[in-house]
Design a protein around this motif. Structure first.
Motif, PDB file in Angstrom:
ATOM      1  N   VAL A 143       0.855  -1.188   0.000  1.00 41.84           N
ATOM      2  CA  VAL A 143       0.000   0.000   0.000  1.00 41.84           C
ATOM      3  C   VAL A 143       0.891   1.237   0.000  1.00 41.84           C
ATOM      4  CG1 VAL A 143      -1.812   1.248   1.227  1.00 41.84           C
ATOM      5  CG2 VAL A 143      -1.771  -1.263   1.272  1.00 41.84           C
ATOM      6  N   SER A 144       0.690   2.107  -0.999  1.00 38.30           N
ATOM      7  CA  SER A 144       1.479   3.335  -1.117  1.00 38.30           C
ATOM      8  C   SER A 144       0.605   4.536  -0.803  1.00 38.30           C
ATOM      9  CB  SER A 144       2.031   3.488  -2.538  1.00 38.30           C
ATOM     10  OG  SER A 144       2.833   2.376  -2.871  1.00 38.30           O
ATOM     11  N   LYS A 145       1.186   5.471  -0.039  1.00 47.33           N
ATOM     12  CA  LYS A 145       0.479   6.704   0.312  1.00 47.33           C
ATOM     13  C   LYS A 145       1.401   7.888   0.046  1.00 47.33           C
ATOM     14  CE  LYS A 145      -2.311   4.681   4.000  1.00 47.33           C
ATOM     15  NZ  LYS A 145      -3.627   5.270   3.804  1.00 47.33           N
ATOM     16  N   GLN A 146       0.984   8.771  -0.838  1.00 51.31           N
ATOM     17  CA  GLN A 146       1.752   9.989  -1.092  1.00 51.31           C
ATOM     18  C   GLN A 146       1.622  10.915   0.119  1.00 51.31           C
ATOM     19  OE1 GLN A 146       3.608  10.609  -3.980  1.00 51.31           O
ATOM     20  NE2 GLN A 146       3.145   8.476  -4.403  1.00 51.31           N
ATOM     21  N   LEU A 147       2.715  11.591   0.467  1.00 47.66           N
ATOM     22  CA  LEU A 147       2.730  12.523   1.589  1.00 47.66           C
ATOM     23  C   LEU A 147       2.885  13.948   1.055  1.00 47.66           C
ATOM     24  CD1 LEU A 147       5.182  10.509   3.873  1.00 47.66           C
ATOM     25  CD2 LEU A 147       2.673  10.495   3.936  1.00 47.66           C
ATOM     26  N   TYR A 148       2.222  14.890   1.689  1.00 45.25           N
ATOM     27  CA  TYR A 148       2.234  16.272   1.231  1.00 45.25           C
ATOM     28  C   TYR A 148       2.526  17.218   2.391  1.00 45.25           C
ATOM     29  CZ  TYR A 148      -0.049  14.326  -2.869  1.00 45.25           C
ATOM     30  OH  TYR A 148      -0.329  13.581  -3.981  1.00 45.25           O
ATOM     31  N   GLU A 149       3.284  18.257   2.103  1.00 42.13           N
ATOM     32  CA  GLU A 149       3.462  19.319   3.077  1.00 42.13           C
ATOM     33  C   GLU A 149       2.242  20.223   3.011  1.00 42.13           C
ATOM     34  OE1 GLU A 149       7.128  21.233   2.134  1.00 42.13           O
ATOM     35  OE2 GLU A 149       8.353  19.552   2.828  1.00 42.13           O
ATOM     36  N   GLU A 150       2.001  20.961   4.050  1.00 43.73           N
ATOM     37  CA  GLU A 150       0.832  21.836   4.086  1.00 43.73           C
ATOM     38  C   GLU A 150       0.870  22.828   2.929  1.00 43.73           C
ATOM     39  OE1 GLU A 150      -1.411  24.861   7.187  1.00 43.73           O
ATOM     40  OE2 GLU A 150       0.226  23.587   7.897  1.00 43.73           O
ATOM     41  N   GLY A 151      -0.224  22.893   2.183  1.00 41.24           N
ATOM     42  CA  GLY A 151      -0.320  23.816   1.056  1.00 41.24           C
ATOM     43  C   GLY A 151       0.200  23.259  -0.252  1.00 41.24           C
ATOM     44  N   SER A 152       0.733  22.022  -0.256  1.00 38.23           N
ATOM     45  CA  SER A 152       1.261  21.430  -1.487  1.00 38.23           C
ATOM     46  C   SER A 152       0.117  20.997  -2.395  1.00 38.23           C
ATOM     47  CB  SER A 152       2.135  20.216  -1.179  1.00 38.23           C
ATOM     48  OG  SER A 152       3.267  20.593  -0.450  1.00 38.23           O
ATOM     49  N   SER A 153       0.388  20.996  -3.696  1.00 42.08           N
ATOM     50  CA  SER A 153      -0.609  20.533  -4.659  1.00 42.08           C
ATOM     51  C   SER A 153      -0.505  19.018  -4.804  1.00 42.08           C
ATOM     52  CB  SER A 153      -0.390  21.202  -6.021  1.00 42.08           C
ATOM     53  OG  SER A 153       0.809  20.719  -6.607  1.00 42.08           O
ATOM     54  N   VAL A 154      -1.535  18.410  -5.381  1.00 39.66           N
ATOM     55  CA  VAL A 154      -1.569  16.965  -5.588  1.00 39.66           C
ATOM     56  C   VAL A 154      -0.417  16.511  -6.471  1.00 39.66           C
ATOM     57  CG1 VAL A 154      -2.937  15.103  -6.602  1.00 39.66           C
ATOM     58  CG2 VAL A 154      -4.045  16.846  -5.231  1.00 39.66           C
ATOM     59  N   SER A 155       0.026  17.374  -7.373  1.00 37.25           N
ATOM     60  CA  SER A 155       1.111  17.010  -8.289  1.00 37.25           C
ATOM     61  C   SER A 155       2.495  17.181  -7.667  1.00 37.25           C
ATOM     62  CB  SER A 155       1.017  17.859  -9.564  1.00 37.25           C
ATOM     63  OG  SER A 155       1.175  19.228  -9.232  1.00 37.25           O
TER      64      SER A 155
END
Length: 196
Positions: A143-155
């Protein structure tokens, strides 16, 4: 005659081409019965013949109301559903992994594993914490989960968490968890050093 010979040569050359890194199922799948992948390796289970992944998800009481409500065709009768078949639970036929995505940016909103039980399928794994995407890798569920910093776009993910599960008696047990942080320098977000 020369035209036929040239066509024959072209077919022979393109038919024997090799290379590439393989394919990964992504994008929308049709609502009809999903074609099964050919099993690989001596321990692979036979694939199911007719699995309607959309119906499987919509009839599953373990799937959230939100996922069911948003599972609509992106274009005509094409649904944003990826389906994989493989041996995860040691059942007599292949297990089915279903990933439900968004239409616009293909973000995984739900991953499910269905184990065959007679003529029906039982949900034995659910993850509805987006973004999520599940795959079969040598009998393991990854299972893979992309991680994002606050305010980052999906891309523009800042990293990825990869969780590996193995079937244990009657459930999936966590075996490994890996986190990869992506370099912001590659995306061009890092500024050059100031000159003195």
């Amino acid at each position: 005659m020369a035209v036929l010979a040239a066509l024959g040569l072209l077919v022979a050359v393109t038919g024997c081409a090799t290379g590439g890194s393989g394919t990964r199922d992504e994008g929308p799948a049709k609502t009809g019965p999903v074609a099964s992948a050919a099993p690989t390796g001596p321990s692979a289970s036979p694939s199911p013949k007719d699995v309607d992944a959309v119906r499987l998800v919509k009839n599953d009481p373990k799937v959230s109301v939100a996922v069911k409500r948003d599972l609509k065709p992106c274009v005509e009768d094409e649904y944003p559903v990826d389906v994989s078949y493989g041996n995860l639970t040691g059942a007599s036929s292949s297990d089915v992994v279903v990933n439900v995505l968004t239409c616009g940016d293909a973000v995984g909103v739900g991953s499910y594993v269905y184990r065959p039980e007679g003529k029906t399928y039982k949900n034995v794994f659910t993850d509805e914490q987006p973004p999520v995407y599940s795959e079969i890798d040598n009998g393991r569920l990854v299972v893979s989960k992309q991680l994002y910093e606050e305010g980052s776009s999906v891309s523009d993910p800042s990293g990825e968490e990869v969780i590996t599960y193995r079937w244990s008696k009657d459930h999936f047990a966590l075996r490994d968890r890996t986190r990869n942080n992506y370099s912001s320098a590659v995306s061009g977000e890092t500024s050059a050093p100031a000159e003195n």
